[in-house]
Design an enzyme around this catalytic site. Structure first.
Site, short mmCIF file in Angstrom:
data_model
loop_
_atom_site.label_atom_id
_atom_site.label_comp_id
_atom_site.label_asym_id
_atom_site.label_seq_id
_atom_site.Cartn_x
_atom_site.Cartn_y
_atom_site.Cartn_z
N ASP A 1 0.92 -1.11 -0.03
CA ASP A 1 0.10 0.18 0.07
C ASP A 1 0.86 1.08 -0.13
O ASP A 1 0.49 2.27 0.43
CB ASP A 1 -0.88 -0.03 1.30
CG ASP A 1 -1.71 -1.13 1.23
OD1 ASP A 1 -2.34 -1.52 0.36
OD2 ASP A 1 -1.75 -1.82 2.37
N LYS B 1 2.18 2.30 -5.06
CA LYS B 1 2.77 1.87 -6.44
C LYS B 1 1.83 2.10 -7.58
O LYS B 1 2.35 2.42 -8.78
CB LYS B 1 3.15 0.43 -6.44
CG LYS B 1 4.16 -0.08 -5.13
CD LYS B 1 4.29 -1.59 -5.21
CE LYS B 1 3.10 -2.52 -4.52
NZ LYS B 1 2.74 -2.28 -3.19
N ALA C 1 -3.80 -7.84 -3.76
CA ALA C 1 -3.42 -6.47 -4.08
C ALA C 1 -4.49 -5.53 -4.43
O ALA C 1 -5.50 -6.12 -5.05
CB ALA C 1 -2.17 -6.62 -5.07
N GLY C 2 -4.45 -4.22 -4.48
CA GLY C 2 -5.46 -3.48 -5.11
C GLY C 2 -5.05 -2.22 -5.07
O GLY C 2 -4.50 -1.86 -4.06
N HIS C 3 -5.35 -1.30 -6.00
CA HIS C 3 -5.35 -0.13 -5.89
C HIS C 3 -6.61 0.71 -6.86
O HIS C 3 -6.99 0.09 -8.19
CB HIS C 3 -4.00 0.47 -6.23
CG HIS C 3 -3.25 0.06 -7.48
ND1 HIS C 3 -2.30 -0.72 -7.12
CD2 HIS C 3 -3.61 0.06 -8.62
CE1 HIS C 3 -1.88 -1.36 -8.35
NE2 HIS C 3 -2.50 -0.66 -9.05
N GLN D 1 2.20 -5.93 -3.09
CA GLN D 1 2.40 -6.16 -1.71
C GLN D 1 3.85 -5.38 -1.33
O GLN D 1 4.40 -4.35 -2.16
CB GLN D 1 2.60 -7.36 -1.18
CG GLN D 1 1.11 -8.03 -1.11
CD GLN D 1 0.79 -8.68 -2.28
OE1 GLN D 1 1.52 -9.40 -3.05
NE2 GLN D 1 -0.35 -8.62 -2.41
#
Ligand code: IMP
Length: 421
Positions: free
Chosen positions: A20, A23, A46-48, A225
């Site tokens: 977090d 990236k 993961a996530g954004h 990550q």
């Protein structure tokens, strides 16, 4: 014959805290300069979210280069793919033919992996890892135990179905003991859907990447990550199940170490962690709360509030060494705006002794802080000289302690609010 020095290398973006770090913004920004963007480990844990022209996109598996219409996006062999999650994510985009490639060697996360992940977390009770519940650990366990299912198997559904039914039958006692009931009637239908939606994207991506570099294409590798969650080098067992460090990019793509070019470590101007495990600079008071509020520190994948604290220069220094960082991107500097005093952990005290490396018993480490004077506002700054003197001083000192130069500073989520140092 191409000389070694003339060969194109793949550049790499890697998180060097607990994930977090931001990236997504940097990959999105840099992707404009690359032909190919590659994910090499992790999965939809993961996530954004990325906002482009007022539209919000949630990315978990598809590389962030997808928002650059010219870039090809590769999901490498080291990623674990939930076909269901990937198909859902792909639906956000109109046409991905030719812009998304999936390694035929990437392993699948199937329903039983997700149910196992959640059941095992429940069993762990107080010792729960705090996983995202997405089946990551069980899918990687099966891969290592040589009982996993590669996504390339979707090309031969009869064989895949037979093998999968055999595996599920063999493991029935385990599922039963964990109260896991699998819906086997819908199995064939699901596999057919996965094959229909995904088969045209599945190729040997290792060959594709070798050829791309030989053809002088610009390749960006996107880590997921962070270093402190690495299966070997993180805070085990409170880690994820993949190699999150730069070395993992070789395993997860089939590129060799000589194919890797610039490595940029992405790091927040403070620190956060989701899930359980040691976090020496965690702040349980008002400052931690203020960081959470100002930094909107809630998980993109699970919505969980993130644990917040101060910049841990000891951890970042060793992460920079582990990854071979050529430069650092300091993210979310503006979140520190308005703090009177800002702390940086410069050493740990363990059993009365001062150390400047990560000990194996990190849970016993007490941070030794150096305090910096705060500043009013950095938000929106686009030039290093525009930053308040105290903020410049903070960055320069971090650079000195960590021993890696700062190449980018981000001062808001906006693509343009970025300083190239
Ligand atoms: P898993 O990857 O779901 O097995 O979770 C293992 C640990 O890694 C948990 O502490 C998660 O909160 C953490 N984790 C997994 N993915 C991310 C991420 O993308 N950002 C931050 N933490 C993560």
């Amino acid at each position: 014959m191409i000389q070694k020095s003339d060969r194109k290398r793949a550049d790499l973006i890697v998180g060097i805290q607990w994930g977090d770090e931001g990236k997504g913004k940097i990959v999105d920004l840099l992707a404009q300069n690359y032909d190919i963007v590659v994910r090499y480990q992790g999965g939809h844990n993961a996530g954004h979210t990325i906002v482009v022209e007022g539209k919000t996109y949630a990315l978990h598996l598809i590389p962030s280069g997808v928002l650059n219409p010219k870039a090809v996006n590769v999901i490498g062999n080291g990623v674990v793919i939930s076909p269901e999650a990937l198909i859902k994510e792909m639906k956000q985009f109109e046409n991905l033919e030719g812009r998304l490639l999936i390694s035929d060697s990437a392993h699948m996360i199937l329903d039983h992996h997700i149910l196992l992940d959640q059941a095992k977390e429940k069993l762990r009770g107080k010792k729960a890892i705090g996983t995202t519940g997405r089946g990551i650990g069980p899918a990687y366990s099966d891969k290592i135990a040589r009982s996993g299912f590669k996504i390339g198997m979707l090309r031969d559904l009869d064989k895949l179905e037979a093998d999968l039914r055999e595996y599920l039958q063999q493991n029935e006692p385990i599922f039963k003991s964990l109260d896991i009931n699998l819906d086997l009637d819908s199995l064939r239908g699901k596999l057919e859907e996965y094959a229909r939606e995904l088969n045209s994207y599945i190729i040997n991506t290792t060959n594709y990447l070798w050829k791309a570099l030989d053809d002088n294409k610009r390749v960006l590798l996107e880590g997921a990550q962070g270093t402190m969650l690495d299966i070997d080098h993180g805070t085990y067992p409170y880690v994820t199940s993949s190699s999150t460090i730069s070395a993992g990019a070789c395993i997860g793509t089939g590129l060799n170490p000589k194919d890797i070019g610039e490595v940029t470590g992405i790091v927040k101007a403070y620190a956060t962690r989701v899930g359980n495990g040691p976090f020496p600079t965690e702040d349980f008071g008002d400052d931690g709360e203020k960081l959470r509020e100002q930094g909107h520190e809630f998980g993109t994948t699970t919505g969980r509030p993130r644990r917040c604290g101060w910049f841990d220069a000891v951890a970042v220094k060793s992460a920079s060494r582990l990854n071979g960082c050529d430069g650092l991107s300091i993210m979310k500097l503006d979140v520190l705006d308005g703090f009177e005093k800002i702390k940086v952990c410069v050493a740990y005290e363990v059993n009365g002794e001062e150390i400047d490396y990560i000990p194996s018993n990190l849970e016993d480490a007490k941070p030794i802080y150096r305090e910096f004077d705060g500043w009013e506002k950095t938000e929106g700054a686009r030039d290093f000289d525009q930053l308040p003197e105290n903020a410049q001083n903070y960055l320069r000192e971090i650079e000195k302690i960590v021993g890696t130069k700062i190449s980018i500073v981000s001062t808001s989520p906006d693509r343009d609010d970025t300083i190239r140092v």
